[in-house]
Design a protein around this motif. Structure first.
Motif, PDB file in Angstrom:
ATOM      1  N   LYS A  22      49.687 -11.022 -19.753  1.00 17.61           N
ATOM      2  CA  LYS A  22      48.592 -10.601 -19.292  1.00 17.61           C
ATOM      3  C   LYS A  22      48.585 -11.248 -17.597  1.00 17.61           C
ATOM      4  O   LYS A  22      47.600 -10.693 -16.697  1.00 17.61           O
ATOM      5  N   GLU A 121      39.113 -16.100 -27.534  1.00 18.84           N
ATOM      6  CA  GLU A 121      39.827 -14.970 -26.538  1.00 18.84           C
ATOM      7  C   GLU A 121      40.853 -13.900 -26.905  1.00 18.84           C
ATOM      8  O   GLU A 121      40.758 -12.698 -27.063  1.00 18.84           O
ATOM      9  N   GLU A 125      40.573  -9.948 -28.101  1.00 18.78           N
ATOM     10  CA  GLU A 125      41.402  -8.778 -27.610  1.00 18.78           C
ATOM     11  C   GLU A 125      42.303  -8.122 -29.014  1.00 18.78           C
ATOM     12  O   GLU A 125      42.598  -7.154 -28.677  1.00 18.78           O
ATOM     13  N   TYR A 208      47.785 -11.561 -33.818  1.00 16.58           N
ATOM     14  CA  TYR A 208      48.275 -11.750 -32.445  1.00 16.58           C
ATOM     15  C   TYR A 208      49.420 -11.308 -31.997  1.00 16.58           C
ATOM     16  O   TYR A 208      49.780 -10.906 -30.771  1.00 16.58           O
ATOM     17  N   LEU A 211      48.832  -7.800 -30.850  1.00 13.56           N
ATOM     18  CA  LEU A 211      48.130  -7.646 -29.299  1.00 13.56           C
ATOM     19  C   LEU A 211      49.315  -8.067 -28.465  1.00 13.56           C
ATOM     20  O   LEU A 211      49.601  -7.379 -27.348  1.00 13.56           O
ATOM     21  N   LEU A 215      50.636  -5.415 -25.457  1.00 16.50           N
ATOM     22  CA  LEU A 215      50.513  -5.520 -24.109  1.00 16.50           C
ATOM     23  C   LEU A 215      51.995  -5.230 -23.319  1.00 16.50           C
ATOM     24  O   LEU A 215      52.047  -5.454 -22.241  1.00 16.50           O
TER      25      LEU A 215
END
Length: 417
Positions: A22, A121, A125, A208, A211, A215
């Motif tokens: 991120k 958070e 996401e 997670y 994710l 990303l």
């Protein structure tokens, strides 16, 4: 060439990778097993916002005698392992003295305070498949004697005032109304209302990881051949392929010493092993909330796979053969208060919690090397603190101001610097 190489794909490694991605960093994550299948997988599934008091070494004579004579369910030790584990355990005992422990709690509280926010958070996401695993009803610390309930309730009031942690004290009648299938034998409990619970901890870590991949993170499956520095770069070889990066993170949990020792960081780490087993409830019974039997030392948690029974701490060598003693004691004690049915799993799950003598994790730059970082030693709170640790490491590695003061978590505290 990547920006960051992370060894270890548990919740700490995955969370660190997400926070770095991120921030625009490229990340390669390496693990010999599937992501989130080790210590991150086998826990009670609590995001413990209330957990400002890490598990101290017992110092009262009664508890020490119970453990020493193998009468305790909450903790047991393997006598043959004592010569190797005694030095860090002595440091653990020393750090658990009242004066030292008060300072540990003060240092630890700001880190625990990040737990819910950082999980929230990532859950948001990760999306609906993560959100459906979460319950925000808190959990229940239950007691068999009124005296101990009152003692812990006084501590809970202190934590409310000092750390803004919320709770309710329940008598047996209220607890029975909440959990009609309870048999008896309990005086009441403390409902910690701030924490969240998870019906599938391994499943949440999987979300997670998805994710992380979404990303743009890269996962390499295989055993890393250590970690070496070549000029300003870090490298490891996996299955004959060399992977290189400008920075490296060791997030290997109980396997961290295998890499850190070779780099000159001999830390006083040890493990607390733990077990879990899933059960069907007896016909007509149901468990609605997570319960921790405080005076015995096990958890009953409603999970996707069944009712998960988790044990306390076993002080043993990391790779020693599993021992069924603790699980058997916990199962017998649990059946005194709740009608557990048949076992679901063919074998108990066994894992190893990575621990430090001062009860606080190492979230730190390695002092003797540029570009090397570690997030290890979270003991009972690895699942709780994985996202917070990832956030803090990413902030340190990218030059941001950290959300909390990181001095108490530096590696130097164990290296004489």
């Amino acid at each position: 060439m990547q920006d960051v190489l992370i060894l270890g794909a548990g919740i700490v490694g995955i969370s660190t990778g997400i926070h770095l991605l991120k921030r625009g960093r490229s990340v390669t994550l390496v693990d010999k097993n599937q992501p989130g299948r080790e210590t991150s997988y086998g826990n009670a599934g609590i995001i413990q916002r209330e957990g400002v008091r890490p598990h101290a070494f017992p110092r009262d004579l009664h508890t020490l005698m119970q453990v020493g004579l193998h009468l305790s369910t909450a903790a047991r030790y393997e006598p043959l392992a004592l010569p190797r584990i005694a030095p860090p355990l002595l440091k653990y005992w020393w750090a658990s003295s009242p004066d030292h422990y008060r300072q540990v709690v003060e240092n630890y509280a700001p880190l625990i305070a990040r737990s819910i926010d950082t999980h929230a958070e990532l859950i948001a996401e990760a999306g609906p498949d993560a959100e459906k695993l979460i319950s925000k009803k808190g959990w229940y610390l239950v007691f068999r004697t009124l005296e101990k309930l009152q003692r812990e309730a006084a501590k809970a009031e202190e934590d409310r005032a000092r750390f803004n942690i919320h709770h309710e004290v329940l008598d047996w009648a209220v607890l029975k109304a909440l959990e009609p299938s309870l048999i008896g034998g309990l005086a009441g409990g403390i409902h910690w209302t701030d924490p969240w619970t998870v019906t599938d901890p391994g499943g949440l870590v999987t979300q997670y990881f998805k994710l992380f991949e979404k990303l743009g993170g890269t996962f390499v499956s295989g055993e890393a051949s250590g970690l070496t520095q070549d000029g300003v770069y870090w490298q490891t070889r996996v299955g004959g392929t060399l992977h290189t990066a400008r920075q490296a993170v060791i997030a290997l949990g109980p396997w961290a010493p295998e890499v850190l020792d070779k780099l000159g960081y001999r830390l006083p780490l040890f493990v607390k092993r733990g077990y879990h087993m899933h059960y069907k409830p007896a016909p007509g019974a149901a468990l609605n909330h997570l319960l921790l039997d405080a005076e015995v030392g096990y958890v009953l948690a409603p999970m996707a796979r069944g009712i998960r029974l988790t044990t306390g701490a076993e002080f043993n060598l990391r790779d020693a053969a599993p021992t069924p003693i603790q699980l058997g004691k916990a199962e017998a004690a649990a059946k005194e208060v709740f009608p557990l049915g048949e076992r679901v799993d063919p074998q108990p799950w066994k894992g190893a919690r990575p621990c430090t003598p001062d009860m606080m994790p190492i979230i730190s730059k390695a002092p003797k090397h540029e570009g090397l970082y570690a997030g290890i030693g979270h003991a009972h709170h690895g699942f709780t603190l994985g996202p917070a640790t990832g956030e803090l490491l990413a902030q340190m590695m990218t030059g941001e101001a950290t959300a909390i003061d990181m001095k108490p978590f530096r590696m130097e505290r164990f290296l004489g610097h």
